[in-house]
Enzyme design. Sequence first.
Site, PDB file in Angstrom:
ATOM      1  N   ASP A  30       0.857  -1.189   0.000  1.00 21.22           N
ATOM      2  CA  ASP A  30       0.000   0.000   0.000  1.00 21.22           C
ATOM      3  C   ASP A  30       0.896   1.242   0.000  1.00 21.22           C
ATOM      4  OD1 ASP A  30      -3.219   0.563   1.084  1.00 21.22           O
ATOM      5  OD2 ASP A  30      -1.768   2.208   1.093  1.00 21.22           O
ATOM      6  N   HIS A  99     -10.230  -4.844  -3.614  1.00 19.97           N
ATOM      7  CA  HIS A  99      -8.896  -5.202  -3.108  1.00 19.97           C
ATOM      8  C   HIS A  99      -9.015  -5.583  -1.644  1.00 19.97           C
ATOM      9  CE1 HIS A  99      -9.605  -0.913  -2.639  1.00 19.97           C
ATOM     10  NE2 HIS A  99      -8.927  -0.987  -1.506  1.00 19.97           N
TER      11      HIS A  99
HETATM   12  P1  5GP Z   1      -9.742   1.510   0.272  1.00 15.92           P
HETATM   13  O1  5GP Z   1      -9.924   2.777   1.062  1.00 15.92           O
HETATM   14  O2  5GP Z   1     -10.369   1.631  -1.097  1.00 15.92           O
HETATM   15  O3  5GP Z   1     -10.174   0.288   1.015  1.00 15.92           O
HETATM   16  O4  5GP Z   1      -8.199   1.341   0.107  1.00 15.92           O
HETATM   17  C1  5GP Z   1      -7.456   1.960  -0.896  1.00 15.92           C
HETATM   18  C2  5GP Z   1      -6.005   1.811  -0.528  1.00 15.92           C
HETATM   19  O5  5GP Z   1      -5.237   1.954  -1.696  1.00 15.92           O
HETATM   20  C3  5GP Z   1      -5.513   2.861   0.469  1.00 15.92           C
HETATM   21  O6  5GP Z   1      -4.970   2.211   1.612  1.00 15.92           O
HETATM   22  C4  5GP Z   1      -4.473   3.640  -0.313  1.00 15.92           C
HETATM   23  O7  5GP Z   1      -3.371   4.035   0.471  1.00 15.92           O
HETATM   24  C5  5GP Z   1      -4.081   2.668  -1.407  1.00 15.92           C
HETATM   25  N1  5GP Z   1      -3.658   3.283  -2.658  1.00 15.92           N
HETATM   26  C6  5GP Z   1      -4.290   4.306  -3.305  1.00 15.92           C
HETATM   27  N2  5GP Z   1      -3.661   4.595  -4.451  1.00 15.92           N
HETATM   28  C7  5GP Z   1      -2.608   3.732  -4.539  1.00 15.92           C
HETATM   29  C8  5GP Z   1      -1.578   3.540  -5.523  1.00 15.92           C
HETATM   30  O8  5GP Z   1      -1.498   4.221  -6.533  1.00 15.92           O
HETATM   31  N3  5GP Z   1      -0.677   2.545  -5.269  1.00 15.92           N
HETATM   32  C9  5GP Z   1      -0.741   1.777  -4.139  1.00 15.92           C
HETATM   33  N4  5GP Z   1       0.196   0.835  -4.000  1.00 15.92           N
HETATM   34  N5  5GP Z   1      -1.697   1.928  -3.208  1.00 15.92           N
HETATM   35  C10 5GP Z   1      -2.620   2.899  -3.398  1.00 15.92           C
END
Ligand code: 5GP
Length: 139
Positions: A30, A99
């Site tokens: 992440d 994810h």
């Molecule tokens: P959600 O809030 O959708 O459950 O989690 C999204 C996650 O994706 C967050 O923890 C955020 O830090 C991560 N994230 C967002 N954009 C990117 C990216 O471009 N690359 C990576 N490796 N992680 C990302």
Amino acid sequence: MDGCIFCMIASGEIPSETVLETEDVRVVADISPANPGHLLVIPKRHADDFTKLDEASAVAVIKTAQRVVRAMNNTLHPDGINVLQNNGEAAGQTVRHYHMHLIPRYVGDTVRMSWVPTAPGSEAIHSAAAEIRAGLGEA
Ligand code: 5GP
Ligand code: ZN
């Protein structure tokens, strides 16, 4: 899906700190981790959320997550590991491509994931369960 950042990460079009890649999924670090070692298991085939995940991807995500969590335990030796995923903005989903988060946890760390337990009463508990039960036929 066009313009989906996680499709681009999963396919390798956008570089990532990849821990494991299989035919169906890519596991990456992440970019803003809750703790070092915070990983995301990203299926290669786009699905908006859990409800849209195809069966092969679902199986691959779970099997891969279990393998990686075991490796995490054997290497980082965390005190615990959260395995979770968010569906919908209200639930904290910020990237609309399914994810699964794998988050190593340590006693006293800064990660906060909790809810205030409520006491809605047995009738409310029963009626919500009954509503869902009745909807299973259409799911
Ligand atoms: P959600 O809030 O959708 O459950 O989690 C999204 C996650 O994706 C967050 O923890 C955020 O830090 C991560 N994230 C967002 N954009 C990117 C990216 O471009 N690359 C990576 N490796 N992680 C990302
Ligand atoms: Zn996508």
